[in-house]
Write an enzyme that holds these catalytic residues in place. Structure first.
Site, PDB file in Angstrom:
ATOM      1  N   ASP A 217       9.675   3.697  -2.269  1.00  0.00           N
ATOM      2  CA  ASP A 217       9.079   3.921  -0.962  1.00  0.00           C
ATOM      3  C   ASP A 217       8.034   2.838  -0.658  1.00  0.00           C
ATOM      4  OD1 ASP A 217       8.742   5.903   1.281  1.00  0.00           O
ATOM      5  OD2 ASP A 217       6.688   5.926   0.532  1.00  0.00           O
ATOM      6  N   GLU A 280      12.312  -0.112  -0.142  1.00  0.00           N
ATOM      7  CA  GLU A 280      12.192   0.043   1.309  1.00  0.00           C
ATOM      8  C   GLU A 280      11.296  -1.094   1.779  1.00  0.00           C
ATOM      9  OE1 GLU A 280      10.495   3.141   4.687  1.00  0.00           O
ATOM     10  OE2 GLU A 280       9.424   2.820   2.826  1.00  0.00           O
TER      11      GLU A 280
HETATM   12  C1  GLC Z   1       8.452   5.726   3.963  1.00  0.00           C
HETATM   13  C2  GLC Z   1       9.303   6.956   4.132  1.00  0.00           C
HETATM   14  C3  GLC Z   1       8.705   7.823   5.183  1.00  0.00           C
HETATM   15  C4  GLC Z   1       7.307   8.210   4.739  1.00  0.00           C
HETATM   16  C5  GLC Z   1       6.462   6.980   4.429  1.00  0.00           C
HETATM   17  C6  GLC Z   1       5.211   7.337   3.695  1.00  0.00           C
HETATM   18  O1  GLC Z   1       8.453   4.923   5.082  1.00  0.00           O
HETATM   19  O2  GLC Z   1      10.629   6.594   4.401  1.00  0.00           O
HETATM   20  O3  GLC Z   1       9.474   8.959   5.427  1.00  0.00           O
HETATM   21  O4  GLC Z   1       6.689   8.958   5.736  1.00  0.00           O
HETATM   22  O5  GLC Z   1       7.156   6.083   3.601  1.00  0.00           O
HETATM   23  O6  GLC Z   1       5.482   7.682   2.371  1.00  0.00           O
END
Ligand code: GLC
Length: 535
Positions: A217, A280
């Protein structure tokens, strides 16, 4: 031609380079115990369905212990499974059964922040300014004569300032702590070696339990710039997702120090040869994006270009080209996704209704024809639209409250899946589902779609199977073909020709055997908003 030694047998490509991943938002997938929230046993019960769909691997959004201020992305104990999802035993059973079915299981890890209920953060609140407990996070004195102004001007992704002031032990207003997301998600200080050590402990813990990898994440977060300087604030469009809008010069993200964090992670991952780390990474610049997937960093990184692209041929071609270039320069492979739990569902993004459905059918075929790994967000295979009229009283995304009730947030793409029957919640749960399921979804349940060859689900099944078995999908590259205005055509190294008709009129297909089409073809005519595969 690269030099190849005589007798050299190339190693088989790692599984994740071409895998079809299925993203499970566990709260919304399937509930086994009637509390209205999906769980891991519910997911295990549906593995047969996922096998039928033909996916190679799961990515499960966070299931660790959490007070659920952000749907589980606020982790209170990274080495335990929340009882809401069934505890550790439920995960062990899920991994075993998935492996029996030759499906891999990857899970989310959240290294940028913890929950405010994590024992470290509670200890930090109880400790004094300057203490080692506070040094695991970003505690700073405020500005202004009474320290009442936040330490810098950073906004939180969910709205409001990225700083919250705490009350000290003597009852007086005290320091501020940084939270790039919700106040319940304090940012960890990755300059502190304890933070990296604890993360490694977590990574090892899950890999030793049999997990096949992680989705990391906010993998472009974690490192912070020295001195936490103010940022240039931009006016952003209200209807855009905050996650998407920050640009490449935003000091909250993509700081150079992050790459050392990924190098350390990679060293550890390499002890588990088949495991994968997928970042991500919301970074637009191709070179800076590619940096995350250099040979000694992450294996894969999410490229969101397709998920951000409207149904427009030039934009789609640009998204594909850019995604391929970004990884080619560093020898990595591409990832493709049309949607996830943070963005509007593709059927809605492409215009909704019958047109949105037709375009989503066309786009999944285009996506599955591309070289690389594909991520399918649960419910996309049913053609679910966004639910934009959820009653305000049920909205749970922190964006809703933090934006002062002006932005509804992401709940509309997180509505539970309809499995069978005629009435909501369509066997998702035997209780009351955590978000209401629209009654109109009786027409698109899994049960109904399995019976129809022309359903979205059947298209997904056929396309995934062909992609897995036909040699024409082989090879790492693709070549664009000349095509009429409004259309796109590319050929894979293995010989597959993929033709997308994004015009409003039928087009004539080139010569070749039609393997599959997203809409009925007669006399070699491909309808508007459709894709065909030819060999
Ligand atoms: C990422 C996740 C999202 C979350 C954020 C904070 O972007 O995909 O859903 O709110 O991180 O952890």
């Amino acid at each position: 031609m690269p030099f190849v030694a005589p007798g050299f047998v190339p190693a088989p490509a790692p599984w994740w380079r071409s895998a079809v991943f299925y993203q499970v938002y566990p709260r919304s997938f399937a509930d086994s115990d009637g509390d209205g929230v999906g769980d891991l046993r519910g997911l295990r019960d549906k593995l047969g369905y996922l096998e039928l769909l033909g996916v190679d691997a799961l990515w499960i959004c966070p299931v660790m212990r959490s007070p659920m201020a952000d749907g589980g992305y606020d982790v209170a104990d990274p080495r335990d499974i929340d009882p809401l999802f069934g505890g550790l035993r439920a995960l062990d059973d899920l991994i075993d059964e998935a492996h029996d079915r030759e499906m891999r299981v990857t899970m989310d890890l959240v290294p940028n922040h913890t929950s405010d209920q994590h024992r470290w953060f509670r200890a930090a609140l109880a400790a004094a300014p300057g203490s080692p407990e506070r040094a695991r996070y970003w505690f700073r004195d405020g500005r202004g004569p009474d320290g009442g102004v936040p330490p810098n001007n950073w906004p939180s992704i969910f709205g409001g300032p990225a700083w919250t002031r705490v009350t000290e032990a003597d009852g007086r207003p005290g320091q501020w702590y940084l939270h790039i997301f919700a106040p319940e998600q304090p940012d960890l200080n990755w300059d502190n070696p304890e933070v990296a050590q604890d993360f490694e402990h977590t990574v090892r813990f899950w890999l030793q339990r049999g997990i096949d990898g992680f989705r990391i994440d906010v993998a472009h977060g974690m490192a912070k710039p020295a001195g936490l300087p103010d940022m240039e604030l931009q006016q952003r469009p209200v209807d855009d997702s905050h996650l998407v809008v920050h640009d490449d010069n935003d000091p909250r993200f993509n700081n150079p120090g992050v790459h050392e964090i990924h190098r350390r992670l990679r060293k550890l991952m390499d002890e588990f040869p088949n495991a994968v780390a997928i970042g991500e990474v919301w970074v637009d610049d191709n070179t800076r994006f590619g940096d995350y997937v250099r040979p000694d960093e992450l294996h894969l990184a999410f490229n969101f270009r397709l998920a951000e692209t409207p149904f427009h041929p030039d934009r789609i071609r640009d998204a594909v080209d850019n995604s391929l270039h970004a990884v080619a320069a560093v020898g990595a492979s591409a990832t493709w996704t049309l949607s996830n739990h943070d963005v509007e569902r593709e059927v809605t993004r492409y215009g909704g209704g019958a047109v949105g459905q037709a375009r989503a059918r066309a786009m999944i075929m285009l996506e599955l024809a591309l070289p690389g790994s594909v991520f399918i967000y649960n419910g996309a295979e049913l053609g679910l639209p966004n639910v934009d009229d959820l009653p305000e009283a049920v909205l749970q995304d922190p964006t809703w409250v933090r934006s002062g009730y002006t932005e509804r947030g992401r709940d509309g793409c997180r509505v539970p899946l309809p499995w069978e029957g005629e009435q909501p919640p369509f066997a998702f749960t035997s209780g009351a589902s955590w978000l209401p399921v629209p009654a109109s979804w009786s027409a698109v349940t899994v049960e109904k779609q399995l019976e129809r060859l022309d359903s979205m689900l059947s298209l997904y099944r056929m396309a995934i199977e062909l992609r897995a078995v036909r040699p024409e999908f082989g090879g790492p590259g693709l070549e664009w073909y000349g095509s009429p205005p409004g259309c796109l055509a590319f050929r894979r190294d293995g010989g597959l020709l993929c033709v997308l008709n994004a015009t409003n009129a039928v087009i004539t297909l080139p010569a070749g055997e039609v393997l599959l089409a997203s809409a009925p073809i007669s006399a070699r005519k491909l309808p508007a908003n459709a894709t065909a595969w030819l060999v």
